[in-house]
Design a protein around this motif. Structure first.
Motif, PDB file in Angstrom:
ATOM      1  N   GLN A  41       0.785  -1.238  -0.021  1.00 53.18           N
ATOM      2  CA  GLN A  41      -0.031   0.088   0.145  1.00 53.18           C
ATOM      3  C   GLN A  41       0.793   1.366  -0.054  1.00 53.18           C
ATOM      4  O   GLN A  41       1.900   1.434   0.564  1.00 53.18           O
ATOM      5  CB  GLN A  41      -0.932  -0.116   1.085  1.00 53.18           C
ATOM      6  CG  GLN A  41      -2.013   1.072   1.089  1.00 53.18           C
ATOM      7  CD  GLN A  41      -2.869   1.119   2.088  1.00 53.18           C
ATOM      8  OE1 GLN A  41      -3.620  -0.314   2.553  1.00 53.18           O
ATOM      9  NE2 GLN A  41      -3.016   1.973   3.124  1.00 53.18           N
ATOM     10  N   GLU A  42       0.390   2.362  -0.686  1.00 56.57           N
ATOM     11  CA  GLU A  42       0.996   3.517  -0.872  1.00 56.57           C
ATOM     12  C   GLU A  42       1.153   4.228   0.796  1.00 56.57           C
ATOM     13  O   GLU A  42       0.262   4.179   1.543  1.00 56.57           O
ATOM     14  CB  GLU A  42       0.191   4.498  -1.805  1.00 56.57           C
ATOM     15  CG  GLU A  42       1.004   5.520  -2.654  1.00 56.57           C
ATOM     16  CD  GLU A  42       1.577   6.698  -1.732  1.00 56.57           C
ATOM     17  OE1 GLU A  42       2.801   7.175  -1.691  1.00 56.57           O
ATOM     18  OE2 GLU A  42       0.637   7.049  -0.776  1.00 56.57           O
ATOM     19  N   SER A  43       2.250   4.644   0.937  1.00 57.24           N
ATOM     20  CA  SER A  43       2.400   5.042   2.376  1.00 57.24           C
ATOM     21  C   SER A  43       2.025   6.576   2.834  1.00 57.24           C
ATOM     22  O   SER A  43       1.694   6.968   3.975  1.00 57.24           O
ATOM     23  CB  SER A  43       4.086   4.892   2.876  1.00 57.24           C
ATOM     24  OG  SER A  43       4.831   5.659   2.092  1.00 57.24           O
ATOM     25  N   HIS A  44       2.188   7.443   1.727  1.00 58.46           N
ATOM     26  CA  HIS A  44       1.810   8.945   1.922  1.00 58.46           C
ATOM     27  C   HIS A  44       0.545   9.165   2.385  1.00 58.46           C
ATOM     28  O   HIS A  44       0.100  10.026   2.961  1.00 58.46           O
ATOM     29  CB  HIS A  44       2.406   9.877   1.115  1.00 58.46           C
ATOM     30  CG  HIS A  44       3.631   9.217   0.891  1.00 58.46           C
ATOM     31  ND1 HIS A  44       4.151   8.334  -0.141  1.00 58.46           N
ATOM     32  CD2 HIS A  44       4.992   9.732   1.197  1.00 58.46           C
ATOM     33  CE1 HIS A  44       5.481   8.511  -0.298  1.00 58.46           C
ATOM     34  NE2 HIS A  44       5.936   9.104   0.781  1.00 58.46           N
ATOM     35  N   GLU A  98       9.992   2.285  -5.984  1.00 56.99           N
ATOM     36  CA  GLU A  98       9.003   1.339  -5.933  1.00 56.99           C
ATOM     37  C   GLU A  98       7.391   1.400  -5.945  1.00 56.99           C
ATOM     38  O   GLU A  98       7.220   2.687  -5.686  1.00 56.99           O
ATOM     39  CB  GLU A  98       9.432   0.474  -4.550  1.00 56.99           C
ATOM     40  CG  GLU A  98       8.929   1.105  -3.277  1.00 56.99           C
ATOM     41  CD  GLU A  98       9.821   2.366  -2.860  1.00 56.99           C
ATOM     42  OE1 GLU A  98      10.872   2.550  -3.675  1.00 56.99           O
ATOM     43  OE2 GLU A  98       9.651   2.806  -1.660  1.00 56.99           O
ATOM     44  N   LEU A  99       6.619   0.507  -6.477  1.00 54.70           N
ATOM     45  CA  LEU A  99       5.116   0.597  -6.310  1.00 54.70           C
ATOM     46  C   LEU A  99       4.711   1.957  -6.926  1.00 54.70           C
ATOM     47  O   LEU A  99       3.548   2.495  -6.469  1.00 54.70           O
ATOM     48  CB  LEU A  99       4.902   0.662  -4.559  1.00 54.70           C
ATOM     49  CG  LEU A  99       5.397  -0.560  -3.728  1.00 54.70           C
ATOM     50  CD1 LEU A  99       5.240  -0.447  -2.295  1.00 54.70           C
ATOM     51  CD2 LEU A  99       4.711  -2.023  -4.265  1.00 54.70           C
ATOM     52  N   ALA A 106      13.464   2.657  -2.351  1.00 53.89           N
ATOM     53  CA  ALA A 106      13.344   3.518  -1.371  1.00 53.89           C
ATOM     54  C   ALA A 106      12.750   3.181  -0.152  1.00 53.89           C
ATOM     55  O   ALA A 106      12.701   3.776   1.053  1.00 53.89           O
ATOM     56  CB  ALA A 106      12.447   4.810  -1.800  1.00 53.89           C
ATOM     57  N   CYS A 107      12.254   1.883  -0.098  1.00 57.29           N
ATOM     58  CA  CYS A 107      11.770   1.164   1.054  1.00 57.29           C
ATOM     59  C   CYS A 107      10.656   1.766   2.061  1.00 57.29           C
ATOM     60  O   CYS A 107      10.567   1.063   3.127  1.00 57.29           O
ATOM     61  CB  CYS A 107      13.169   0.765   2.085  1.00 57.29           C
ATOM     62  SG  CYS A 107      14.420   0.000   1.152  1.00 57.29           S
ATOM     63  N   HIS A 108       9.770   2.606   1.210  1.00 53.62           N
ATOM     64  CA  HIS A 108       8.728   2.850   1.958  1.00 53.62           C
ATOM     65  C   HIS A 108       7.929   1.788   2.230  1.00 53.62           C
ATOM     66  O   HIS A 108       7.388   1.456   3.425  1.00 53.62           O
ATOM     67  CB  HIS A 108       7.698   3.850   0.970  1.00 53.62           C
ATOM     68  CG  HIS A 108       8.060   4.813   0.356  1.00 53.62           C
ATOM     69  ND1 HIS A 108       8.961   5.365  -0.504  1.00 53.62           N
ATOM     70  CD2 HIS A 108       8.214   6.370   0.950  1.00 53.62           C
ATOM     71  CE1 HIS A 108       9.106   6.380  -0.791  1.00 53.62           C
ATOM     72  NE2 HIS A 108       8.708   7.126   0.328  1.00 53.62           N
ATOM     73  N   ASN A 109       7.766   0.913   1.485  1.00 56.54           N
ATOM     74  CA  ASN A 109       6.859  -0.372   1.739  1.00 56.54           C
ATOM     75  C   ASN A 109       7.307  -1.448   0.626  1.00 56.54           C
ATOM     76  O   ASN A 109       8.183  -1.326  -0.202  1.00 56.54           O
ATOM     77  CB  ASN A 109       5.437  -0.187   1.363  1.00 56.54           C
ATOM     78  CG  ASN A 109       4.639  -1.105   2.066  1.00 56.54           C
ATOM     79  OD1 ASN A 109       4.969  -1.984   2.601  1.00 56.54           O
ATOM     80  ND2 ASN A 109       3.044  -0.997   1.951  1.00 56.54           N
ATOM     81  N   ILE A 110       6.844  -2.699   0.880  1.00 52.37           N
ATOM     82  CA  ILE A 110       7.382  -3.594  -0.138  1.00 52.37           C
ATOM     83  C   ILE A 110       6.191  -4.385  -0.605  1.00 52.37           C
ATOM     84  O   ILE A 110       5.155  -4.453  -0.144  1.00 52.37           O
ATOM     85  CB  ILE A 110       8.370  -4.900   0.568  1.00 52.37           C
ATOM     86  CG1 ILE A 110       7.668  -5.559   1.800  1.00 52.37           C
ATOM     87  CG2 ILE A 110       9.697  -4.024   1.180  1.00 52.37           C
ATOM     88  CD1 ILE A 110       8.654  -6.510   2.433  1.00 52.37           C
ATOM     89  N   SER A 111       6.203  -5.287  -1.760  1.00 52.61           N
ATOM     90  CA  SER A 111       5.223  -5.864  -2.171  1.00 52.61           C
ATOM     91  C   SER A 111       4.717  -7.017  -1.334  1.00 52.61           C
ATOM     92  O   SER A 111       5.709  -7.548  -0.270  1.00 52.61           O
ATOM     93  CB  SER A 111       5.502  -6.630  -3.428  1.00 52.61           C
ATOM     94  OG  SER A 111       6.585  -7.525  -3.179  1.00 52.61           O
TER      95      SER A 111
END
Ligand SMILES: [Zn+2]
Length: 317
Positions: free
Chosen positions: A71-74, A263-264, A286-291
């Motif tokens: 999921q998108e983090s922002h 990513e993503l 950028a490691c905000h989140n992973i699949s």
């Protein structure tokens, strides 16, 4: 007479120290709302701090990540269940930037006296997002860049703060946490040295992103120059024709072999630039989140950054 007085004083001092120690212990115990199995509960908002806690605490804590994988983090908004998860945490870790404005609202409405709260941005020196040549964005925006974890050197400071919090909340396992933190820090330092070695042995020091640019801390750490469509994690995704043309010309003029995407995302801009220039499109994570798949396979920050070392090597050749 003198001896009796001295003995009385010693007894009084001993009593005082015992009373204060008990008070100290009681206070410490109250600070932790231990679960039935005695483990403490740690909650992280996004993937990087979740992964850092996992590396240090392993199976000694109940750990959860609020942001679902992929999921998108922002644009994250907590569910009522997430709010209860935060309330029940002994340690709560968030980033502390613009994307986390919801956190402050929620923490204000909670009783956080028994909770240790860590904002990653408080553990390192922060810098503002930067609008470089060719990039879209308002010069006046000047928000602090929240992607502090993109530099492994910063992560060393973050991990130290996390280890301190774990040791305070769960003293019985302090030695275990310290040992794991030391191991993990040596892996981070090795990774930092690998990036430095790639940069030191490279032909060029310019990176081009057909995407947003959440790598300010990373670029600063290794003295890299960068061009990208948008600063930080701008919510904009549609660049103007002028921005794309600037990046295409930059790649052509300097014969840059790689155009990065993060990513993503949809990767459309990087695709266009790759097609126009013949540059290879590669991921700098950028490691905000992973699949979901990576999450299920237990991928770590170190795994993602190791791939970044290889992709950076190709981009700077
Ligand atoms: Zn971001």
């Amino acid at each position: 007479m003198k001896r009796v007085f001295l003995l009385t004083m010693i007894v009084v001092m001993l009593l005082f120290s015992v009373i204060f120690n008990i008070a100290g212990c009681t206070q410490k115990k109250n600070a932790v709302t231990q679960s039935r199995d005695g483990k403490i509960t740690v909650t992280a908002t996004i993937f990087p701090p979740y992964d850092f806690v996992r590396a240090v605490a392993k199976d000694k804590v109940h750990l959860s990540m609020l942001l679902p994988p992929a999921q998108e983090s922002h644009s994250f908004e907590p569910t009522p269940k997430d709010i209860i998860t935060i309330q029940n945490s002994d340690i709560f870790i968030y980033v502390g930037g613009e994307s986390d404005e919801w956190v402050n609202r929620i923490l204000e409405s909670m009783d956080t006296r028994n909770m240790t709260i860590i904002a990653l941005m408080d553990t390192v020196d922060v810098v503002e997002e930067e609008v470089v040549e060719g990039m879209e964005g308002e010069e006046e925006e000047n928000a602090y860049d929240e992607h502090v974890w993109t530099s492994p050197k910063n992560v060393v400071h973050i991990v130290r703060s996390i280890a301190d919090a774990l040791c305070n909340a769960d003293n019985a396992n302090a030695e275990f946490y310290r040992r794991n933190a030391d191991d993990y820090i040596s892996q981070l330092e090795k990774m930092d040295a690998e990036f430095q070695s790639v940069v030191d042995n490279a032909k060029r020091n310019t990176m081009v992103f057909g995407d947003r640019f959440p790598f300010r801390y990373f670029a600063d750490r290794y003295g890299l120059i960068y061009f990208a469509a948008f600063p930080g994690c701008s919510t904009e995704t549609e660049p103007s024709a002028g921005t794309v043309a600037f990046l295409i010309n930059k790649i052509k003029a300097e014969k840059i072999p790689v155009v990065f995407h993060i990513e993503l995302g949809n990767e459309r801009m990087a695709d266009t630039i790759a097609e126009e220039t013949g540059a290879e499109k590669l991921l700098l994570h950028a490691c905000h989140n992973i699949s979901k798949k990576d999450f299920e396979n237990g991928s770590t920050y170190i795994d993602l950054m190791r791939q970044n070392v290889e992709n950076l090597r190709r981009a700077l050749q």
